[in-house]
Design a protein around this motif. Sequence first.
Motif, PDB file in Angstrom:
ATOM      1  N   THR A 175      37.230  65.870  49.753  1.00  0.00           N
ATOM      2  CA  THR A 175      38.906  64.848  50.047  1.00  0.00           C
ATOM      3  C   THR A 175      39.135  64.120  51.252  1.00  0.00           C
ATOM      4  N   ASP A 225      39.879  60.078  51.601  1.00  0.00           N
ATOM      5  CA  ASP A 225      40.622  60.027  52.241  1.00  0.00           C
ATOM      6  C   ASP A 225      40.661  59.477  52.997  1.00  0.00           C
ATOM      7  N   TYR A 226      40.035  59.004  53.810  1.00  0.00           N
ATOM      8  CA  TYR A 226      39.401  58.678  55.414  1.00  0.00           C
ATOM      9  C   TYR A 226      38.754  57.257  54.317  1.00  0.00           C
ATOM     10  N   ARG A 244      40.140  56.062  52.408  1.00  0.00           N
ATOM     11  CA  ARG A 244      41.200  55.139  50.853  1.00  0.00           C
ATOM     12  C   ARG A 244      41.638  54.702  52.521  1.00  0.00           C
ATOM     13  N   GLN A 245      42.382  55.391  53.191  1.00  0.00           N
ATOM     14  CA  GLN A 245      43.551  54.743  54.784  1.00  0.00           C
ATOM     15  C   GLN A 245      43.340  54.910  55.286  1.00  0.00           C
TER      16      GLN A 245
END
Length: 310
Positions: free
Chosen positions: A152, A156-157, A159-160
């Motif tokens: 996860t 997230d890293y 995508r963000q």
Amino acid sequence: MKILVTGGAGFLGSHLCTELLKQDHEVICLDNFYTGSKQNVSHLLSHPNFELIRHDVTFPIFLEIEGIFNLACPASPKHYQSNPVQTLKTSVHGAINLLGLAKRTGAKILQASTSEVYGDPRISPQIEEYWGNVNPIGIRSCYDEGKRAAETLFMDYYRQHQVDIRIARIFNTYGPRMAIDDGRVVSNFIVQALMGKDITIYGDGNQTRSFCYVSDLVDGLIRLFFNETTIGPINLGNPTPIPIKDLASEILQLTNSTSKIVFEQLPSDDPIMREPNIDKARQILNWEPSIDRQQGLMKTVEYFKNTIIR
């Protein structure tokens, strides 16, 4: 490239370090030696492109690197269950610290995830799109949920923060440099057979596993790391399952052992079947295992013969 390998003195990590050096990369091997061993990388210490650092990934580290393979986490139930809180910290805090390092340096980073993210699967073989069947409060949860949380964080890293990630889901792997006391089924059976002790099977032995030889697995990791068309997750493992009781019989034959097979109670949450679908690895990475089980087991038996005698 200058590449950091965390958990680099472990069974899998040491083989990865060796192969990366053969491919002319600079390698920084980082390990806290909880389950890793300096002996595993002793043959690399004199290599001009190799550096060994003792460090725990639950604490930040500041290096200038271009690539990261994150293999830091005990992988056998015996070891990860002996300190479950630290196991979870290694997966979660370690991922956060290394993703932060990758973000700062612009490094590519690969997460060594696991087939355990599928838990005790309800489908077989397991495909990457399967979300799994994991007990979040069981004795294996520190490892299973820790690796799921790490995936996860990686996504997230990505995508963000647009970190250049890769996720490999590693299935059962075996070969030289496995620890004698690591509690994994291949090493357990071989050591018991060579020492003339009873071969211990937990459950009825009908549960299946798929075993990939370490050189094949390392090849898959490197192919995924340098592939520019996918971030994963990608299953890496041998797609041919075998019942555990049949594996025990094979090892008895290979070792010419007179050991007897005994059966004990199956531990809680132990998966009944473990078999990867590797269609994506075949199509995207042009990868599949090349070492058959008998060939790999013979090499592993020879290693343990020399280790036990020494």
